[in-house]
Scaffold this motif. Sequence first.
Motif, PDB file in Angstrom:
ATOM      1  N   LYS A 442      -4.660  -0.261 -10.571  1.00 52.41           N
ATOM      2  CA  LYS A 442      -5.267   0.991 -11.044  1.00 52.41           C
ATOM      3  C   LYS A 442      -6.718   0.769 -11.459  1.00 52.41           C
ATOM      4  O   LYS A 442      -7.577   1.617 -11.206  1.00 52.41           O
ATOM      5  CB  LYS A 442      -4.445   1.552 -12.198  1.00 52.41           C
ATOM      6  N   GLU A 445      -8.820   0.744  -8.353  1.00 53.10           N
ATOM      7  CA  GLU A 445      -9.056   2.078  -7.806  1.00 53.10           C
ATOM      8  C   GLU A 445     -10.056   2.866  -8.649  1.00 53.10           C
ATOM      9  O   GLU A 445     -10.830   3.667  -8.111  1.00 53.10           O
ATOM     10  CB  GLU A 445      -7.738   2.846  -7.713  1.00 53.10           C
ATOM     11  N   LYS A 450     -11.364   0.355  -2.367  1.00 53.88           N
ATOM     12  CA  LYS A 450     -10.284   0.825  -1.507  1.00 53.88           C
ATOM     13  C   LYS A 450      -9.368  -0.332  -1.114  1.00 53.88           C
ATOM     14  O   LYS A 450      -9.833  -1.334  -0.561  1.00 53.88           O
ATOM     15  CB  LYS A 450     -10.846   1.481  -0.239  1.00 53.88           C
ATOM     16  N   TYR A 456      -1.953  -3.870  -0.600  1.00 58.67           N
ATOM     17  CA  TYR A 456      -0.687  -3.132  -0.719  1.00 58.67           C
ATOM     18  C   TYR A 456       0.512  -4.068  -0.625  1.00 58.67           C
ATOM     19  O   TYR A 456       1.523  -3.875  -1.320  1.00 58.67           O
ATOM     20  CB  TYR A 456      -0.609  -2.055   0.359  1.00 58.67           C
ATOM     21  N   LYS A 477       4.138   5.082  -0.193  1.00 59.44           N
ATOM     22  CA  LYS A 477       3.767   6.414   0.299  1.00 59.44           C
ATOM     23  C   LYS A 477       2.251   6.593   0.303  1.00 59.44           C
ATOM     24  O   LYS A 477       1.668   7.153   1.238  1.00 59.44           O
ATOM     25  CB  LYS A 477       4.424   7.491  -0.569  1.00 59.44           C
ATOM     26  N   LYS A 478       1.583   6.071  -0.734  1.00 56.00           N
ATOM     27  CA  LYS A 478       0.122   6.165  -0.810  1.00 56.00           C
ATOM     28  C   LYS A 478      -0.524   5.365   0.319  1.00 56.00           C
ATOM     29  O   LYS A 478      -1.531   5.789   0.902  1.00 56.00           O
ATOM     30  CB  LYS A 478      -0.354   5.646  -2.160  1.00 56.00           C
ATOM     31  N   ASP A 481       0.113   7.630   3.544  1.00 55.70           N
ATOM     32  CA  ASP A 481      -0.460   8.975   3.554  1.00 55.70           C
ATOM     33  C   ASP A 481      -1.936   9.005   3.190  1.00 55.70           C
ATOM     34  O   ASP A 481      -2.732   9.700   3.849  1.00 55.70           O
ATOM     35  CB  ASP A 481       0.320   9.880   2.592  1.00 55.70           C
ATOM     36  N   GLU A 482      -2.341   8.265   2.162  1.00 55.09           N
ATOM     37  CA  GLU A 482      -3.719   8.338   1.683  1.00 55.09           C
ATOM     38  C   GLU A 482      -4.638   7.315   2.351  1.00 55.09           C
ATOM     39  O   GLU A 482      -5.748   7.648   2.760  1.00 55.09           O
ATOM     40  CB  GLU A 482      -3.755   8.151   0.162  1.00 55.09           C
ATOM     41  N   SER A 483      -4.160   6.080   2.461  1.00 56.19           N
ATOM     42  CA  SER A 483      -4.998   5.037   3.053  1.00 56.19           C
ATOM     43  C   SER A 483      -4.892   4.987   4.568  1.00 56.19           C
ATOM     44  O   SER A 483      -5.717   4.334   5.226  1.00 56.19           O
ATOM     45  CB  SER A 483      -4.630   3.665   2.467  1.00 56.19           C
ATOM     46  N   GLY A 484      -3.879   5.643   5.135  1.00 56.10           N
ATOM     47  CA  GLY A 484      -3.738   5.670   6.587  1.00 56.10           C
ATOM     48  C   GLY A 484      -3.410   4.328   7.204  1.00 56.10           C
ATOM     49  O   GLY A 484      -3.766   4.056   8.351  1.00 56.10           O
TER      50      GLY A 484
END
Length: 596
Positions: A442, A445, A450, A456, A477-478, A481-484
């Motif tokens: 956290k 971020e 990034k 991850y 999920k992040k 969905d968010e980082s692709g």
Amino acid sequence: MPLAELKEDVADNRDISPSEPKEAHPLQICIGTGWLPPFTSDFAASSISAGSAASISASSISAGSAAFLRQNSRFSDSRRTMYMFLEISFGRFTSESLAWEKCRQALPNTNIPLSASTNLAEPISLAKSIRITKLMRKDHYNLLSLLHKHHCNRRSIQQIHAHLVTTAAIIQTPPPPVSIWTTILHHYSLGNSPDEAFLLYKHHLHPTTLFYGDSFTYAFLIKSCANSHLPMSGSQLHSLTFKFGFESHVYVQTALVNMYVVCGHLLECRKVFDEIPERNLVTWNVLVTGLAKLGEIVLARSFFDMMPIKNVVSWSGMIDGYTRANQPKEAISLFRHMLALNDNTKPTEITILAVYPAIWNLGSLELCQSIHAYGEKNGFYMIDIRVTNALIDVYSRCGSVESALRVFEGITSEMRNLVSWTSIISVFAMHGMAREAVDSFKRMEEIGMKPNRVTYLSILSACSHGGLVEEGLVFFKKMVDESGIVPDIKHYGCLVDMLARAGRIEEAEKVALKVPKDLDNDVIWRVLLGACSSYNNVETGKRVTRRIFEKEKGYSSDYVLMSNIFSSVGDYVDSEKVRRKMDQMGVSKLPGRSSI
């Protein structure tokens, strides 16, 4: 200057560099060819003396020519030719018709036609050739500068290559110098596809074409064969080096030594090395480090001991070889020997990076602290962030989380990068400190950093070992969905392990079933089977075992785990069946060992 010599000069395609003299000014050419009358030559000479050839602009020449011609009552064809020559040479006009029109506009009071005997084709053609040659040489020099500036940008290199090819195909221009083609070839030789380098050589640098390749050409091509592990192509180039006189060229022969040792052809490598008349330090280093990386550590050490001169590359390569060969004590011993030298050969940050794995393989915290102090004394941690990031990992593997955290916090905010954050998250994950890992993620971020797929993976591993299932699902999920980031087998493995450790066997099985077929791996199913054994889940264990046996039936742990699952619920009959099947398949269980 005779016109024939001037044409030869125009056709000359020498490589132009900033150190070479400037090209002749068009006014100087006019004087030298005798196209200008004496009084016109005086004006031209005065124009040249007023400024250098590079500083006189096209517009000033046009204005000066027109002013001079207005001052004279007679206008000969030679003066009109001179005017047109200047206009075309300076690029004001690309055709004689436009130049003549400009001449008439500048001299409105004259209508004297050209005589029938006047031949303007030759000076006009020469003017155009000079203009094109001048532009193309300037273009070639600019392209060479761009190649050096964007040598790591593949797309830019390809655009310059396309520009050269299409320009040569559309108009007759002076061919690019060999240095341009060699620079492009150097870029292609560093890539994963050597075909581009070979095609470029075939079409532009092969002796059957306009240019002969130089020593750099063959060195780069041979390097391309080494990078792509193409010993047969390298052998063909080896033959060409003999054919074109590079059999004694130390740089070309060193490239051959490197190619053969990288490809594992040690006999050919030794033969080339022995036939080099004068070996330099690079040749010795290529052989020693190549053998060390190949695992031929004894042979590498023998050549290392024979070296007449050693530098830091020699020592670092040998230390790295011992580390790769899982001989950490020898690596540390050689490092200490290097420190005891009285010459100027001192370890660099590359040497420190090479010795780090030997330290964590020994698990010696004392050695780690000694290397840390040596690096601080020599300023390595301020020079290269890689050394600091690796030190965090070394402290972690030696069991000192506090020291690893202290090193991380000591990194300045300007130097701290994504690898630094990933390293400290991995430290917490390795030691089961899941909350600290999440907090670090956290913090990372919050400063705008990034995460990548390795970051991850580290945080998912931390959540798995720390029992933070819900947080781990959120991170997964992040990531998608968010980082692709597309999960690979390691991410799926962490997710399955996390759910299985928490006893959520059914959810773990669903995740395992969703793994893409091209990533499907029996390791995930074995992780799930281990969880079934821990939680005595017979039905899921049976399904998982069937899937494992579809892929592989010779792994003893699969049979043992399934047998234990049946035994744990009192089903000794099925447990015995699994044991008998194991014997029938000829699978034997390896005995356990303890290092205590």
